[in-house]
Design an enzyme around this catalytic site. Structure first.
Site, PDB file in Angstrom:
ATOM      1  N   ASP A 162       0.841  -1.204   0.000  1.00 16.93           N
ATOM      2  CA  ASP A 162       0.000   0.000   0.000  1.00 16.93           C
ATOM      3  C   ASP A 162       0.876   1.254   0.000  1.00 16.93           C
ATOM      4  O   ASP A 162       0.669   2.163   0.798  1.00 16.93           O
ATOM      5  CB  ASP A 162      -0.932  -0.008   1.214  1.00 16.93           C
ATOM      6  N   ASP A 210       3.274   2.118   8.081  1.00  9.50           N
ATOM      7  CA  ASP A 210       2.162   1.155   7.924  1.00  9.50           C
ATOM      8  C   ASP A 210       2.565  -0.119   7.200  1.00  9.50           C
ATOM      9  O   ASP A 210       1.770  -0.709   6.474  1.00  9.50           O
ATOM     10  CB  ASP A 210       0.962   1.802   7.215  1.00  9.50           C
TER      11      ASP A 210
END
Length: 551
Positions: free
Chosen positions: A122, A140
């Protein structure tokens, strides 16, 4: 997806960021399990370009009425001062030099994480922070995989992760992904930094995902109408081939790894600007029309998603065009066959052709000299390799024996030896835990010296032969000094009670005076006997000192 709080770690005395994930995600048991595994993998990564993960877990709470609520996953991370790359891009396109710097930082983080076996999945400007000093921090890691592995459709995944603007084609089709997926997304981020907009836009996430699979992006230099005929335009044109290669639909046509992508970025700054003809040839190679592929993609996306807003952006070719294509292909094959036969009849190479010489084992200076004699340019890339001596050539790209045109650049990979490792901090650990930590970091336990320490229990590390955080060769033996767990006690018989008590205190031991009325009292009081024999005794022990109190 989550709320982020600023917190303070009371144990270690540092500011942290605490990300508490949405309760809807917490209701999925598969997600919680996957999230815990991925957070553990991310916590093992320590690199300046990656936001550190310190801790992760689940927080249980009680709802109104006393019923237990679903455990909510949380993750404790390094607190970074800076701005999101998303906010910086929102102000407009970045200068090419700045975009390359930020892209290099992202790729440096991916190069490290891919070696650690962690694929981000991502990469987007919202997951990249730029610190006040201009450094890149990617965050993340692992969360995207935890979400996508517990979601069954593209529609569900895009609702959770957010925009599909940075999806790779294989993600859009729900196929297996690997490190090259991150390189595609990094290419999209570089595109957006250079142009100020995303390469594909649509009315829905699925419509954007379809374009990622089936449509060619416009080169960044053609989007920037505001910089025509300027040095900045030349710099962006030099980056066009890099962006197009990174965003190839076929993963095998992209850069092989993050290191190769970074090398291409550096090479683009040498001033080699492609012509429109060269750029068109590259675009045709990477994004050539494949109607059947596009139709299969559309069918796959319709099956994966309930989104009804998606519509084709290109119509299928007429039948006549198909036959014309077949005829053109036949002519091309015949031409290739004639060319091959002609080559066989004339084995001599053109005067402009060069063969890459074998350079493995040479110094870079000698390799550079060999290439120069062939009319080729050498570009040095340093690379760790334990099997090749320091400053010796590992390999070249193109490989030895490859026929290329005169004047081309040859990437020469030069060994920096085995990659150095940092010595972990071992003071305060047990000897067995210290040995495990050394083994985990590719080091060995050296000699172990026993030392008396009045405050430290047995086998606890007191000192290291090499200071912590020192970079050393893999396999280096680290000497340790560990606590013996004992102190040496002298014979205190005949000492005054006060003097004996002070002597025990100096050794970290506790004196326990015991009156003995069976023997004649002395003045001052003297030690008649001890409960522990002289010699080595455990640290922080209690010693009974018997003294006479009889008449």
């Amino acid at each position: 997806m989550a709320q982020v709080y600023r917190g303070y770690d009371l144990t270690l005395g540092r500011d942290v960021a605490i990300k508490i994930l949405d309760r809807e995600l917490a209701r999925d048991t598969a997600f919680r399990t996957r999230f815990r595994m991925e957070a553990q993998a991310a916590s093992r990564m320590s690199h300046p370009t990656i936001v550190r993960v310190f801790d992760a877990g689940e927080d249980s709470s009680t709802e109104a009425g006393g019923t237990a609520a679903e455990p909510v996953p949380f993750i404790v991370m390094e607190l970074v001062q800076g701005r999101l790359l998303k906010e910086i891009i929102a102000t407009g396109p970045l200068p090419a030099s700045v975009a390359v710097k930020y892209a290099d930082g992202i790729l440096e983080a991916l190069e490290y994480s891919h070696r650690a076996g962690v694929v981000h999945r991502d990469i987007k400007p919202g997951n990249v922070m730029i610190t006040s000093s201009g450094s890149v921090k990617v965050m993340d890691f692992g969360i995207a995989r935890a979400i996508s592995d517990s979601s069954s459709t593209v529609a569900e995944t895009t609702q959770i992760i957010g925009t599909a603007a940075y999806f790779s084609p294989e993600q859009a089709k729900g196929e297996q992904v690997d490190a090259r997926t991150d390189l595609y997304s990094a290419g999209v981020v570089l595109y957006e930094m250079l142009t100020g907009r995303q390469p594909f836009r649509g009315e829905s996430p699925v419509a954007v995902a379809y374009q990622h699979v089936s449509e060619a992006p416009t080169p960044p230099s053609e989007v920037r109408d505001d910089v025509h005929d300027t040095p900045e335009a030349e710099r962006i044109r030099g980056l066009d081939p890099v962006v197009l290669r990174a965003m190839a639909k076929d993963p095998y046509q992209r850069f092989g790894d993050a290191a190769t992508f970074r090398a291409a970025l550096r090479e683009s700054g040498t001033g080699a600007v492609p012509t429109k003809k060269q750029l068109g040839a590259l675009t045709s190679e990477l994004y050539g029309p494949n109607p059947r592929h596009a139709q299969e993609t559309a069918r796959t996306l319709r099956q994966l998603s309930s989104d009804t807003t998606m519509s084709r952006t290109q119509s299928g070719p007429p039948v006549a065009w198909i036959w014309a294509g077949v005829a053109l292909l036949a002519v091309l094959l015949a031409s290739v066959l004639i060319w091959v036969l002609a080559m066989r009849s004339n084995p001599d190479l053109p005067t402009s052709a060069r063969t890459v010489p074998g350079l493995a084992g040479m110094t870079f200076e000698r390799a550079q000299d060999q290439l120069s004699k062939q009319g080729l340019r050498a570009v040095r890339i340093d690379q760790a390799d334990a099997s090749v001596p320091v400053d010796k050539v590992i390999s070249t790209d193109p490989a030895a024996g490859t026929q290329i045109e005169k004047g081309q650049s040859i990437t020469v990979y030069v060994s920096t030896g085995a990659k150095l490792v940092k010595v972990p901090s071992l003071v305060g650990m047990s000897e067995s835990a210290a040995k495990d930590a050394l083994t985990k970091n590719g080091l060995q336990l050296g000699s172990v010296l026993q030392k008396n320490d009045i405050q430290t229990q047995k086998d606890i590390v007191l000192a290291m032969g090499v200071p912590a955080d020192t970079e050393v060769q893999p396999g280096t033996a680290i000497d340790l000094t560990v606590a013996s767990g004992v102190v040496t006690l002298n014979d205190l018989t005949g000492w005054t009670l006060d003097t004996a008590t002070q002597a025990l205190k100096a050794l970290g031991l506790t004196a326990n005076p015991v009156a003995n009325p069976s023997c004649k009292a002395t003045d001052p009081k003297t030690v008649a006997s001890m409960s522990v024999a002289p010699g080595d005794v455990p640290v922080q022990s209690t010693v009974d000192l018997s003294y006479c109190t009889g008449k």
